[in-house]
Design a protein around this motif. Structure first.
Motif, mmCIF file in Angstrom:
data_model
loop_
_atom_site.group_PDB
_atom_site.id
_atom_site.type_symbol
_atom_site.label_atom_id
_atom_site.label_comp_id
_atom_site.label_asym_id
_atom_site.label_seq_id
_atom_site.Cartn_x
_atom_site.Cartn_y
_atom_site.Cartn_z
ATOM 1 N N ASN A 50 34.078 28.656 57.066
ATOM 2 C CA ASN A 50 35.101 28.823 58.101
ATOM 3 C C ASN A 50 34.475 30.572 58.269
ATOM 4 O O ASN A 50 35.238 31.187 58.239
ATOM 5 C CB ASN A 50 36.097 28.382 58.475
ATOM 6 C CG ASN A 50 36.090 27.337 58.653
ATOM 7 O OD1 ASN A 50 35.315 26.784 59.412
ATOM 8 N ND2 ASN A 50 37.736 27.380 58.250
ATOM 9 N N GLY A 51 33.143 31.182 57.194
ATOM 10 C CA GLY A 51 33.118 32.523 57.319
ATOM 11 C C GLY A 51 33.503 33.019 56.182
ATOM 12 O O GLY A 51 32.814 34.117 55.917
ATOM 13 N N ASN A 52 34.435 32.504 54.934
ATOM 14 C CA ASN A 52 34.884 33.621 53.825
ATOM 15 C C ASN A 52 34.367 33.021 52.901
ATOM 16 O O ASN A 52 34.062 31.434 52.955
ATOM 17 C CB ASN A 52 36.650 33.366 53.971
ATOM 18 C CG ASN A 52 37.102 33.944 55.384
ATOM 19 O OD1 ASN A 52 36.337 35.660 55.631
ATOM 20 N ND2 ASN A 52 37.994 33.336 56.597
ATOM 21 N N GLN A 53 34.162 33.768 51.295
ATOM 22 C CA GLN A 53 34.056 33.514 50.667
ATOM 23 C C GLN A 53 35.221 33.063 50.110
ATOM 24 O O GLN A 53 36.044 33.343 49.554
ATOM 25 C CB GLN A 53 33.922 34.758 49.716
ATOM 26 C CG GLN A 53 32.574 35.312 50.555
ATOM 27 C CD GLN A 53 32.261 36.801 49.113
ATOM 28 O OE1 GLN A 53 33.236 37.044 48.246
ATOM 29 N NE2 GLN A 53 31.550 38.080 49.598
ATOM 30 N N GLU A 54 34.775 31.149 49.536
ATOM 31 C CA GLU A 54 35.691 30.489 49.012
ATOM 32 C C GLU A 54 35.850 29.570 48.348
ATOM 33 O O GLU A 54 33.969 28.757 48.452
ATOM 34 C CB GLU A 54 36.942 30.023 50.055
ATOM 35 C CG GLU A 54 37.445 29.045 49.545
ATOM 36 C CD GLU A 54 39.356 28.826 51.156
ATOM 37 O OE1 GLU A 54 39.933 27.800 51.262
ATOM 38 O OE2 GLU A 54 39.026 29.780 51.613
ATOM 39 N N VAL A 83 40.634 34.886 42.530
ATOM 40 C CA VAL A 83 41.898 34.571 42.501
ATOM 41 C C VAL A 83 41.934 33.379 41.098
ATOM 42 O O VAL A 83 41.053 32.649 41.101
ATOM 43 C CB VAL A 83 42.309 33.092 43.288
ATOM 44 C CG1 VAL A 83 42.306 34.673 45.184
ATOM 45 C CG2 VAL A 83 41.895 31.997 44.273
ATOM 46 N N GLY A 84 43.502 33.342 40.593
ATOM 47 C CA GLY A 84 43.031 32.453 38.925
ATOM 48 C C GLY A 84 42.200 33.228 38.045
ATOM 49 O O GLY A 84 42.006 34.551 37.820
ATOM 50 N N LYS A 86 33.081 35.292 36.651
ATOM 51 C CA LYS A 86 32.544 34.178 36.567
ATOM 52 C C LYS A 86 33.931 33.313 37.711
ATOM 53 O O LYS A 86 34.876 33.115 36.492
ATOM 54 C CB LYS A 86 31.934 33.163 35.902
ATOM 55 C CG LYS A 86 30.556 33.319 35.612
ATOM 56 C CD LYS A 86 30.538 32.354 34.807
ATOM 57 C CE LYS A 86 28.649 32.826 34.547
ATOM 58 N NZ LYS A 86 28.061 31.747 33.643
ATOM 59 N N GLY A 87 34.824 32.547 38.520
ATOM 60 C CA GLY A 87 35.580 32.368 39.161
ATOM 61 C C GLY A 87 36.039 31.577 40.694
ATOM 62 O O GLY A 87 35.098 31.218 40.621
ATOM 63 N N LYS A 88 37.429 31.525 41.047
ATOM 64 C CA LYS A 88 37.157 31.072 42.350
ATOM 65 C C LYS A 88 37.394 31.943 43.351
ATOM 66 O O LYS A 88 37.990 33.256 43.059
ATOM 67 C CB LYS A 88 38.387 30.120 42.445
ATOM 68 C CG LYS A 88 37.904 28.540 41.184
ATOM 69 C CD LYS A 88 38.838 28.034 40.942
ATOM 70 C CE LYS A 88 39.537 27.023 42.625
ATOM 71 N NZ LYS A 88 40.354 26.339 42.993
#
Length: 326
Positions: free
Chosen positions: A142-146, A168-169, A159-161
Motif C-alpha cells: 500500500n505504498g510503504n516499504q514493507e 525491523v528485527g 539486508k533485512g525486513k
C-alpha cells in the motif's frame, strides 16, 4: 505524488462538447475522431460506440497529458501519464488505476520501478534516490516499504525486513571492506514522564540498531540462491580471504574517514505516499578492529625476536669453537 482526484479524472464524454470525426450508422462516435470537451479538455484518438476505446491522447486543461490505451472511457492497458509538476508514470493501467507493472519518475528525480496495485506501489519494486544514489530493493505494501529488502548505499548495504518504511528485527550490514555486521533493529517507545497519565498510546520512535557480531562475508543464504558448488565455494573463499588481508591494514583509516550517509526523499515532505526517511551512519555501523588479530600479531613479533636471538647465540658459539681448539 500527484493528486489523482484532480489530475487523472477525465470528462465523461457521451455526446458532450464539440466532435470532429467518424461515426457509425447509429450516429455514435465510432472510429477516429477529435473532441473538445465542455471543461476545456481535449481528446484525439479512437472511439467505439461513443466511448474512448483503443489508443488516444487526452490533454487536461491543467497541463497534464495521457497517451495510451482506453477501454470504455477509462485508461486501460499500456499508457504514459505526464503530470503538471513534471513527474511521469509509464506502465500498466486497469480501470483508470496504475495497476500492474510500471515506472514512476518523481518531480525531484527519484524513480520507482516495480509493481502497482490500485494506484499504490505494491509488491516488489526498486526505489532509487537521485540525490544520494542509494536505492531500496524489496517489498511494498500500500505504498510503504514493507517485507524483505535491501537498502543499498555507496559503500555498504543493509539486508533485512522493513515495516511501514522502517527496518525491523534481525538483519545485517554488509561492508565493502569484506565483512558483515549482524544485529537487529529494536523498536523503542517514548515513555511518559512521572505524574503524567497514560491517556494516549506511547509514541513510536525510530528503531535503533543493536549489533551482535562481526563475520566475514556470507557466501549464500537459505533465502537466496542455491548453495555454490565446492569448487565455487573454494574459489570465492580464497578471493575473500585475500581481499580481507589486503584491506586489513587500511580498514582503520577508511573507517575513520567514512562519511555519514543520510538517505532522504526531499519530495516526500508533506506527502503521505512517498517513501519514509532513512538515516544510516556509516561510522555507527563500521566494524571495530579485531583485538584478537592484534594479539596474534604481537605474539608473532615476539616469536620472531626469540628466533633471531637464538640464531645470534648459535653464531657466537660457532665463532668460539675454533679458538678453543687452537
Amino acid at each position: 505524488m500527484s493528486d489523482l482526484s484532480s489530475e487523472e479524472n477525465e470528462e465523461a464524454e457521451a455526446d458532450l462538447g464539440e466532435y470532429d470525426g467518424e461515426r457509425n450508422s447509429e450516429g455514435e462516435r465510432h472510429g477516429r475522431g477529435k473532441a473538445l470537451l465542455p471543461n476545456g479538455d481535449t481528446y484525439d484518438g479512437e472511439y467505439e460506440h461513443g466511448f474512448r476505446n483503443g489508443r488516444g491522447t487526452y490533454r487536461f486543461r491543467n497541463g497534464a497529458r495521457y497517451i495510451g490505451e482506453y477501454l470504455q472511457n477509462k485508461k486501460h492497458g499500456q499508457g504514459i501519464f505526464f503530470y503538471p509538476d513534471g513527474s511521469k508514470y509509464e506502465g500498466d493501467w486497469v480501470n483508470d488505476q496504475r495497476h500492474g507493472y510500471g515506472e514512476y519518475t518523481y518531480a525531484n528525480g527519484d524513480i520507482y520501478t516495480g509493481e502497482w496495485f490500485d494506484n499504490n506501489r505494491h509488491g516488489q519494486g526498486t526505489y532509487v534516490y537521485k540525490d544520494t544514489g542509494s536505492k531500496y530493493v524489496g517489498g511494498w505494501v500500500n505504498g510503504n516499504q514493507e517485507g524483505h529488502a535491501e537498502l543499498i548505499h555507496l559503500n555498504h548495504r543493509f539486508k533485512g525486513k522493513f515495516l511501514n518504511g522502517n527496518p525491523v528485527g534481525h538483519g545485517k550490514y554488509v561492508f565493502d571492506i569484506g565483512c558483515e555486521q549482524h544485529g537487529e533493529y529494536i523498536q523503542s517507545q517514548q515513555g511518559k514522564g512521572e505524574g503524567e497519565e497514560e491517556e494516549e498510546p506511547s509514541l513510536l520512535l525510530a528503531p535503533k540498531w543493536k549489533a551482535s557480531e562481526i563475520t566475514k562475508l556470507t557466501l549464500w543464504t537459505p533465502h537466496g540462491e542455491g548453495p555454490p558448488s565446492p569448487r565455487e565455494a573454494s574459489l570465492v573463499a580464497t578471493a575473500a580471504a585475500e581481499a580481507v588481508e589486503e584491506r586489513a591494514a587500511e580498514a582503520a583509516t577508511e573507517e575513520r574517514k567514512m562519511p555519514s550517509i543520510t538517505v532522504t526523499d526531499e519530495s516526500a515532505e508533506g506527502r503521505d505516499d512517498e517513501p519514509s526517511l532513512h538515516e544510516v551512519s556509516s561510522e555507527a555501523f563500521s566494524p571495530p578492529t579485531d583485538a584478537g588479530e592484534e594479539d596474534e600479531g604481537n605474539r608473532e613479533e615476539e616469536e620472531n625476536k626469540d628466533q633471531e636471538d637464538q640464531g645470534t647465540t648459535s653464531l657466537e658459539d660457532k665463532e668460539d669453537e675454533p679458538k678453543e681448539e687452537e
